[in-house]
Motif scaffolding. Structure first.
Motif, mmCIF file in Angstrom:
data_model
loop_
_atom_site.group_PDB
_atom_site.id
_atom_site.type_symbol
_atom_site.label_atom_id
_atom_site.label_comp_id
_atom_site.label_asym_id
_atom_site.label_seq_id
_atom_site.Cartn_x
_atom_site.Cartn_y
_atom_site.Cartn_z
ATOM 1 N N GLY A 16 25.744 24.115 -18.750
ATOM 2 C CA GLY A 16 24.751 24.133 -19.777
ATOM 3 C C GLY A 16 23.296 24.381 -19.821
ATOM 4 N N VAL A 17 23.540 26.059 -18.458
ATOM 5 C CA VAL A 17 21.577 26.022 -18.873
ATOM 6 C C VAL A 17 21.831 27.796 -19.155
ATOM 7 C CG1 VAL A 17 21.269 27.308 -16.431
ATOM 8 C CG2 VAL A 17 22.351 25.040 -15.832
ATOM 9 N N ASN A 18 20.501 27.906 -19.208
ATOM 10 C CA ASN A 18 20.194 29.835 -19.721
ATOM 11 C C ASN A 18 20.016 30.105 -18.717
ATOM 12 O OD1 ASN A 18 19.922 27.960 -22.399
ATOM 13 N ND2 ASN A 18 18.014 27.094 -22.252
ATOM 14 N N THR A 19 20.233 31.646 -18.945
ATOM 15 C CA THR A 19 20.160 32.852 -18.074
ATOM 16 C C THR A 19 19.898 33.529 -19.138
ATOM 17 O OG1 THR A 19 22.556 33.495 -18.724
ATOM 18 C CG2 THR A 19 21.985 31.983 -16.745
ATOM 19 N N THR A 20 18.982 34.456 -17.660
ATOM 20 C CA THR A 20 18.301 35.375 -18.300
ATOM 21 C C THR A 20 18.872 36.959 -17.524
ATOM 22 O OG1 THR A 20 16.179 34.800 -19.389
ATOM 23 C CG2 THR A 20 16.054 36.978 -19.329
ATOM 24 N N ILE A 21 20.077 37.619 -18.307
ATOM 25 C CA ILE A 21 19.775 38.537 -16.641
ATOM 26 C C ILE A 21 19.257 40.190 -16.668
ATOM 27 C CG2 ILE A 21 21.871 39.860 -16.346
ATOM 28 C CD1 ILE A 21 23.454 38.054 -17.058
ATOM 29 N N VAL A 22 18.763 41.013 -15.902
ATOM 30 C CA VAL A 22 18.030 42.065 -16.299
ATOM 31 C C VAL A 22 18.959 42.995 -14.790
ATOM 32 C CG1 VAL A 22 15.527 41.475 -16.964
ATOM 33 C CG2 VAL A 22 16.277 41.087 -14.367
ATOM 34 N N ASP A 23 18.753 44.691 -15.008
ATOM 35 C CA ASP A 23 19.270 45.148 -14.685
ATOM 36 C C ASP A 23 18.251 46.307 -14.505
ATOM 37 O OD1 ASP A 23 21.001 47.289 -13.837
ATOM 38 O OD2 ASP A 23 21.372 48.517 -15.798
ATOM 39 N N ALA A 24 18.410 46.833 -12.612
ATOM 40 C CA ALA A 24 17.257 47.351 -11.797
ATOM 41 C C ALA A 24 17.486 48.552 -11.914
ATOM 42 C CB ALA A 24 17.656 46.935 -10.369
#
Length: 312
Positions: A75-83
């Motif tokens: 139940g956790v939100n994630t924000t994924i970014v690609d370097a």
């Protein structure tokens, strides 16, 4: 007199009603709600940032997908970014996550030295950091979750020696310069083969398959009698194998990561072996560790993930 008394009573009633009136959203009862600090410990409101070195590599795709899946499960939100394998872009990505006020950042560094400044920026705003697969050379990190890359490099070197014998000429394809994974895998490999095998060429192919192909083509021109290759990851190993196949030579190639493509190549006899990290486990453990830390639990500073050697 009676009229004045009625007016006085009406005035008193108005004053009492005003004193007892309450604005919407407020209560006269004492409040015992969750504070901003304790909200960070509530998993249903957490947002965790995940900065990945590149999503052009199956290993890191698997790692990020499993971290995200574990976050959804909990139940956790994630924000994924690609370097995109760019240290400057990663620094900018992490700054964006800091500006978004995420609760914690999980970082898979492009460059272990370059990422230190971004880690320190997060530290300055009390945003905890966890590193995965590759470490940071600076800043405070809550936990580092990775395989023992030195041990993995040794495992590869020992297996190559077993296959080709002492004194044989070998090539080492190195990962991104400055990354802890490249440094540690190279260290382990060289500890295993120094004085036993003849490492005739060391060159970076930046953990990239197409670069592995090109670099290996060039190395074969100047070292036609090479008998084995150790690549710091499977992508470079697969690229090197393409170059070797095109040359018509029979050369032992060992990679690192055990991606699906590499395991298939081992089964087909195209790669001799791959050192199996477990990116799915790294991703899951990283997210579990992040949530545990934010919930006030004590976590280990270093969490190792087991290695295996995959052969035919």
């Amino acid at each position: 007199m009676k009229k004045q008394l009625i007016l006085l009573m009406a005035l008193l009633a108005t004053v009492m009603l005003s004193a007892c009136s309450v604005k919407p959203g407020f209560s006269l009862e004492p409040s015992f709600g969750t504070s901003a600090t304790s909200t960070k410990g509530s998993s249903d409101t957490l947002t965790i940032g995940l900065s990945i070195s590149t999503l052009n590599n199956p290993f890191f795709v698997t790692l990020s997908e499993n971290a995200e899946a574990k976050a959804r499960e909990l139940g956790v939100n994630t924000t994924i970014v690609d370097a995109q394998d760019n240290a400057s872009k990663q620094a900018s990505d992490i700054e964006d996550l800091i500006q978004q006020n995420v609760d914690l950042i999980i970082i898979n560094p492009v460059d272990s030295v370059a990422v230190a400044t971004a880690v320190e920026s997060a530290n300055a705003l009390n945003i905890p950091v966890i590193t995965v697969d590759r470490s940071s050379e600076g800043g405070e990190v809550v936990s580092h979750i990775a395989s023992d890359n030195v041990a993995g490099g040794k495992l590869a070197g020992e297996y190559i020696t077993e296959l080709i014998g002492e004194g044989a000429k070998v090539v080492e394809l190195e990962g991104v310069a400055g990354s802890s994974a490249a440094r540690d895998r190279g260290q382990g490999f060289n500890e295993a083969v120094t004085g036993i095998l003849d490492v005739v060429a060391k060159q970076t192919a930046n953990f990239n398959r197409s670069e592995g192909l090109t670099v290996m083509e060039n190395i074969l021109q100047s070292n036609p009698d090479v008998t084995a290759v150790f690549a710091h990851n499977d992508e470079m190993a697969l690229g090197a194998q393409e170059a070797i196949s095109a040359s018509g030579k029979k050369i032992v190639v060992v990679g690192f990561d055990a991606t699906d493509d590499a395991v298939a190549a081992v089964k087909a006899g195209n790669l001799a072996a791959t050192v199996a990290q477990k990116p799915d486990e790294i991703g899951k453990i990283a997210m579990e560790t992040a949530i545990a830390y934010l919930n006030g639990e004590t976590v280990e500073e270093v969490i190792p993930v087991n290695l295996d050697l995959i052969t035919k």
